[in-house]
Motif scaffolding. Structure first.
Motif, PDB file in Angstrom:
ATOM      1  N   VAL A  22      17.325 -23.064  27.971  1.00 12.12           N
ATOM      2  CA  VAL A  22      18.458 -22.938  27.052  1.00 12.12           C
ATOM      3  C   VAL A  22      18.146 -23.748  25.794  1.00 12.12           C
ATOM      4  CG1 VAL A  22      20.944 -23.207  26.756  1.00 12.12           C
ATOM      5  CG2 VAL A  22      20.003 -22.821  29.045  1.00 12.12           C
ATOM      6  N   HIS A  23      18.357 -23.136  24.625  1.00 15.56           N
ATOM      7  CA  HIS A  23      18.068 -23.751  23.331  1.00 15.56           C
ATOM      8  C   HIS A  23      19.378 -23.796  22.543  1.00 15.56           C
ATOM      9  CE1 HIS A  23      16.269 -24.153  19.297  1.00 15.56           C
ATOM     10  NE2 HIS A  23      15.046 -24.168  19.807  1.00 15.56           N
ATOM     11  N   GLU A  24      19.838 -24.999  22.196  1.00 17.88           N
ATOM     12  CA  GLU A  24      21.104 -25.167  21.482  1.00 17.88           C
ATOM     13  C   GLU A  24      20.846 -25.936  20.190  1.00 17.88           C
ATOM     14  OE1 GLU A  24      23.388 -27.361  24.292  1.00 17.88           O
ATOM     15  OE2 GLU A  24      23.733 -25.656  25.620  1.00 17.88           O
ATOM     16  N   ARG A  25      21.320 -25.385  19.073  1.00 22.08           N
ATOM     17  CA  ARG A  25      21.043 -26.012  17.778  1.00 22.08           C
ATOM     18  C   ARG A  25      22.292 -25.984  16.912  1.00 22.08           C
ATOM     19  NH1 ARG A  25      19.556 -29.093  14.271  1.00 22.08           N
ATOM     20  NH2 ARG A  25      17.491 -29.205  13.335  1.00 22.08           N
ATOM     21  N   ARG A  26      22.673 -27.143  16.387  1.00 17.34           N
ATOM     22  CA  ARG A  26      23.788 -27.240  15.444  1.00 17.34           C
ATOM     23  C   ARG A  26      23.300 -26.937  14.036  1.00 17.34           C
ATOM     24  NH1 ARG A  26      28.174 -30.834  16.672  1.00 17.34           N
ATOM     25  NH2 ARG A  26      28.772 -30.600  14.486  1.00 17.34           N
ATOM     26  N   GLY A  27      24.161 -26.312  13.232  1.00 21.78           N
ATOM     27  CA  GLY A  27      23.809 -26.043  11.847  1.00 21.78           C
ATOM     28  C   GLY A  27      24.643 -24.908  11.284  1.00 21.78           C
ATOM     29  N   THR A  28      24.278 -24.459  10.089  1.00 25.36           N
ATOM     30  CA  THR A  28      24.962 -23.373   9.395  1.00 25.36           C
ATOM     31  C   THR A  28      24.011 -22.189   9.264  1.00 25.36           C
ATOM     32  OG1 THR A  28      26.274 -24.973   8.138  1.00 25.36           O
ATOM     33  CG2 THR A  28      26.192 -22.728   7.279  1.00 25.36           C
ATOM     34  N   TYR A  29      24.538 -20.986   9.481  1.00 30.57           N
ATOM     35  CA  TYR A  29      23.734 -19.773   9.364  1.00 30.57           C
ATOM     36  C   TYR A  29      23.563 -19.436   7.887  1.00 30.57           C
ATOM     37  CZ  TYR A  29      24.120 -18.710  14.368  1.00 30.57           C
ATOM     38  OH  TYR A  29      24.028 -18.739  15.739  1.00 30.57           O
ATOM     39  N   LEU A  30      22.381 -19.744   7.356  1.00 34.93           N
ATOM     40  CA  LEU A  30      22.087 -19.538   5.943  1.00 34.93           C
ATOM     41  C   LEU A  30      20.908 -18.585   5.779  1.00 34.93           C
ATOM     42  CD1 LEU A  30      22.312 -23.273   4.781  1.00 34.93           C
ATOM     43  CD2 LEU A  30      24.084 -21.509   4.549  1.00 34.93           C
ATOM     44  N   ASP A  31      20.835 -17.965   4.611  1.00 30.78           N
ATOM     45  CA  ASP A  31      19.696 -17.133   4.227  1.00 30.78           C
ATOM     46  C   ASP A  31      19.409 -16.052   5.261  1.00 30.78           C
ATOM     47  OD1 ASP A  31      17.579 -16.185   2.767  1.00 30.78           O
ATOM     48  OD2 ASP A  31      16.229 -17.853   3.167  1.00 30.78           O
ATOM     49  N   TYR A  32      20.426 -15.201   5.522  1.00 30.11           N
ATOM     50  CA  TYR A  32      20.230 -14.080   6.445  1.00 30.11           C
ATOM     51  C   TYR A  32      19.455 -12.981   5.734  1.00 30.11           C
ATOM     52  CZ  TYR A  32      21.041 -10.140   9.519  1.00 30.11           C
ATOM     53  OH  TYR A  32      20.860  -9.065  10.349  1.00 30.11           O
ATOM     54  N   ARG A  33      18.425 -12.476   6.413  1.00 29.78           N
ATOM     55  CA  ARG A  33      17.591 -11.416   5.857  1.00 29.78           C
ATOM     56  C   ARG A  33      17.459 -10.299   6.882  1.00 29.78           C
ATOM     57  NH1 ARG A  33      12.571 -14.768   2.999  1.00 29.78           N
ATOM     58  NH2 ARG A  33      13.852 -16.461   2.133  1.00 29.78           N
ATOM     59  N   THR A  34      17.857  -9.107   6.507  1.00 29.00           N
ATOM     60  CA  THR A  34      17.743  -7.973   7.410  1.00 29.00           C
ATOM     61  C   THR A  34      16.329  -7.414   7.371  1.00 29.00           C
ATOM     62  OG1 THR A  34      18.782  -5.887   8.083  1.00 29.00           O
ATOM     63  CG2 THR A  34      18.414  -6.235   5.716  1.00 29.00           C
ATOM     64  N   GLY A  35      16.008  -6.572   8.335  1.00 31.34           N
ATOM     65  CA  GLY A  35      14.687  -5.972   8.383  1.00 31.34           C
ATOM     66  C   GLY A  35      14.669  -4.793   9.326  1.00 31.34           C
ATOM     67  N   ALA A  36      13.712  -3.889   9.147  1.00 34.95           N
ATOM     68  CA  ALA A  36      13.634  -2.687   9.983  1.00 34.95           C
ATOM     69  C   ALA A  36      13.331  -3.028  11.432  1.00 34.95           C
ATOM     70  CB  ALA A  36      12.573  -1.751   9.426  1.00 34.95           C
ATOM     71  N   PHE A  37      12.456  -4.019  11.654  1.00 29.79           N
ATOM     72  CA  PHE A  37      12.089  -4.395  13.023  1.00 29.79           C
ATOM     73  C   PHE A  37      12.854  -5.624  13.486  1.00 29.79           C
ATOM     74  CE2 PHE A  37       9.278  -7.070  15.728  1.00 29.79           C
ATOM     75  CZ  PHE A  37       9.342  -6.289  16.878  1.00 29.79           C
ATOM     76  N   ALA A  38      12.965  -6.617  12.621  1.00 31.86           N
ATOM     77  CA  ALA A  38      13.637  -7.864  12.981  1.00 31.86           C
ATOM     78  C   ALA A  38      14.355  -8.425  11.765  1.00 31.86           C
ATOM     79  CB  ALA A  38      12.631  -8.882  13.516  1.00 31.86           C
ATOM     80  N   ALA A  39      15.503  -9.032  12.006  1.00 29.40           N
ATOM     81  CA  ALA A  39      16.224  -9.767  10.978  1.00 29.40           C
ATOM     82  C   ALA A  39      15.961 -11.252  11.184  1.00 29.40           C
ATOM     83  CB  ALA A  39      17.716  -9.463  11.051  1.00 29.40           C
ATOM     84  N   MET A  40      16.314 -12.049  10.184  1.00 30.00           N
ATOM     85  CA  MET A  40      16.049 -13.478  10.259  1.00 30.00           C
ATOM     86  C   MET A  40      17.207 -14.277   9.687  1.00 30.00           C
ATOM     87  SD  MET A  40      12.018 -13.693   9.127  1.00 30.00           S
ATOM     88  CE  MET A  40      12.232 -12.747   7.614  1.00 30.00           C
ATOM     89  N   VAL A  41      17.435 -15.446  10.262  1.00 26.76           N
ATOM     90  CA  VAL A  41      18.259 -16.491   9.670  1.00 26.76           C
ATOM     91  C   VAL A  41      17.309 -17.643   9.389  1.00 26.76           C
ATOM     92  CG1 VAL A  41      20.193 -18.080   9.991  1.00 26.76           C
ATOM     93  CG2 VAL A  41      20.316 -15.753  10.930  1.00 26.76           C
ATOM     94  N   LEU A  42      17.241 -18.081   8.138  1.00 29.70           N
ATOM     95  CA  LEU A  42      16.192 -19.020   7.735  1.00 29.70           C
ATOM     96  C   LEU A  42      16.766 -20.296   7.130  1.00 29.70           C
ATOM     97  CD1 LEU A  42      13.653 -16.484   6.200  1.00 29.70           C
ATOM     98  CD2 LEU A  42      13.517 -17.616   8.425  1.00 29.70           C
ATOM     99  N   GLY A  43      17.878 -20.785   7.691  1.00 26.08           N
ATOM    100  CA  GLY A  43      18.429 -22.043   7.229  1.00 26.08           C
ATOM    101  C   GLY A  43      17.588 -23.223   7.696  1.00 26.08           C
ATOM    102  N   PRO A  44      17.813 -24.402   7.122  1.00 29.73           N
ATOM    103  CA  PRO A  44      17.036 -25.576   7.519  1.00 29.73           C
ATOM    104  C   PRO A  44      17.270 -26.014   8.959  1.00 29.73           C
ATOM    105  CG  PRO A  44      18.835 -26.189   6.043  1.00 29.73           C
ATOM    106  CD  PRO A  44      18.772 -24.703   6.040  1.00 29.73           C
ATOM    107  N   GLU A  45      18.408 -25.642   9.542  1.00 30.40           N
ATOM    108  CA  GLU A  45      18.684 -26.008  10.930  1.00 30.40           C
ATOM    109  C   GLU A  45      18.733 -24.793  11.853  1.00 30.40           C
ATOM    110  OE1 GLU A  45      21.044 -29.980  11.410  1.00 30.40           O
ATOM    111  OE2 GLU A  45      22.210 -28.679  10.094  1.00 30.40           O
ATOM    112  N   ILE A  46      19.428 -23.743  11.456  1.00 24.81           N
ATOM    113  CA  ILE A  46      19.494 -22.530  12.270  1.00 24.81           C
ATOM    114  C   ILE A  46      18.391 -21.583  11.813  1.00 24.81           C
ATOM    115  CG2 ILE A  46      20.900 -20.610  13.073  1.00 24.81           C
ATOM    116  CD1 ILE A  46      21.939 -23.328  13.952  1.00 24.81           C
ATOM    117  N   ASP A  47      17.420 -21.363  12.710  1.00 22.18           N
ATOM    118  CA  ASP A  47      16.236 -20.559  12.415  1.00 22.18           C
ATOM    119  C   ASP A  47      16.109 -19.517  13.531  1.00 22.18           C
ATOM    120  OD1 ASP A  47      13.808 -19.568  11.588  1.00 22.18           O
ATOM    121  OD2 ASP A  47      12.737 -21.483  11.660  1.00 22.18           O
ATOM    122  N   LEU A  48      16.346 -18.250  13.207  1.00 18.96           N
ATOM    123  CA  LEU A  48      16.399 -17.195  14.219  1.00 18.96           C
ATOM    124  C   LEU A  48      15.536 -16.004  13.823  1.00 18.96           C
ATOM    125  CD1 LEU A  48      20.286 -16.926  14.709  1.00 18.96           C
ATOM    126  CD2 LEU A  48      18.713 -18.342  16.048  1.00 18.96           C
TER     127      LEU A  48
END
Length: 345
Positions: free
Chosen positions: A74-100
């Protein structure tokens, strides 16, 4: 055994409210999604599962806790969802704390949940795949901005609100793929890499998968380690203040911690990182195979520690944190981890 009806799920849950949702669901022979759906119209609202629509709303909620897990970690991370980027295969959240890294085709069922709590309502967003397994969760806290919650529900609410789910059978993990006679070609292609992100494409071209590649290539590409090496990696990174990147994921989401870790605590079969804004909970007894992996890049060698379950599922990966950080302390840490052959000898 027939699956419990929603009213039966609610009755059973009322008699056992303290059990964790995942544990309760397993005992009852249902999925976590079944459990949440049983409360639609009460504490749960069925919402659109599309990450392109949902995650920008999450960004408006401010500081939250992101949770991504598989069956073993289990991976738990506090932060704000920033810099959301959509994509054909994968999307990304690229904030300094929330990285998905988000794989939207596996986001099938989603719910906004609002349960009574001691200090006001406990709010969360919970996403599940077609089989009802949790893909990603977002938990609001006292520091979150609860103002947009009502607008989120109004905009994301599905027209049909049902407490029953039709689910598919879960897809088993892919076992190791590849044969020993592929080793020479695999190593040649491995040597030609210039970026770690080329690895998956390289293995696909070679007709192997990740675990198969590690088994076939051998040292220095991938060397089997003592399973205790994962705990040693976390402990030594904390002691040496060596920043790391820790990847944990499932078919629908990969969540990444980047930075230092501080408080590493064993508890029975679990090893835990218990920092103020990052928690990790790993079942070390589920680590069937652990590898020290080397990849060449145009900016230097990259080393990782990667753990797999007995069925071949990737549990987690740990890399050195590379942003404005020297590679030597991490590389030295990884080099000193005990190989499995040394332990067996």
């Amino acid at each position: 055994m027939a699956k419990l009806a929603p009213e039966q799920i609610r009755a059973a849950r009322s008699e056992n409210m303290k059990a964790r949702a995942r544990d309760f669901a397993m005992v009852q022979g249902i999925t976590e999604a079944d459990l949440v759906a049983a409360y639609v119209g009460q504490t749960a609202t069925a919402i659109v599962a599309d990450p392109d629509r949902l995650l920008p709303w999450v960004g408006k909620l401010g500081d939250v806790m992101a949770l991504t897990r598989n069956a073993h970690c289990v991976h738990e991370r506090r932060g704000t969802y920033l810099d959301y980027r959509t994509g054909a295969f994968a999307a990304m959240v690229l904030g300094p704390e929330i990285d998905l890294r988000v794989f939207g085709k596996h986001w099938v069922h989603a719910y906004a949940v609002e349960e009574p709590g001691e200090n006001g309502p406990r709010r969360s967003l919970q996403v599940f795949d077609a089989a009802g397994d949790a893909v990603h969760k977002v938990w609001l806290n006292a520091e979150s901005d609860h103002g947009p919650w009502a607008d989120l529900l109004a905009n994301m609410r599905l027209p049909e609100q049902s407490d029953r789910l039709t689910l598919t059978e879960p897809k088993p993990a892919d076992p190791a793929k590849g044969e020993p006679d592929q080793a020479a070609g695999l190593r040649q292609a491995w040597d030609a890499m210039t970026d770690t992100h080329q690895f998956i494409g390289m293995t696909r071209d070679q007709g192997v998968n990740r675990l198969g590649a590690y088994r076939i290539a051998g040292a220095p590409y991938a060397e089997r380690l003592d399973p205790k090496s994962v705990t040693l990696t976390l402990e030594r990174a904390a002691e040496g203040q060596i920043p790391v990147m820790i990847f944990v994921g499932n078919m629908g989401c990969i969540q990444i911690h980047g930075g230092p870790i501080e408080k590493v605590m064993p508890m029975g079969p679990w090893i835990n990182v218990m920092d103020p804004r990052f928690n990790l909970h790993l079942r070390t007894d589920r680590l069937a195979e652990v590898y020290r992996v080397w990849k060449p890049t145009r900016t230097g060698d990259v080393f990782s520690v990667e753990g797999f379950a007995a069925d071949g599922e990737l549990i987690l990966q740990i890399f050195g944190y590379r942003k404005d950080t020297p590679a030597e302390p991490w590389n030295a840490l990884v080099a000193e981890l005990p190989a499995l052959e040394e332990v067996q000898a």
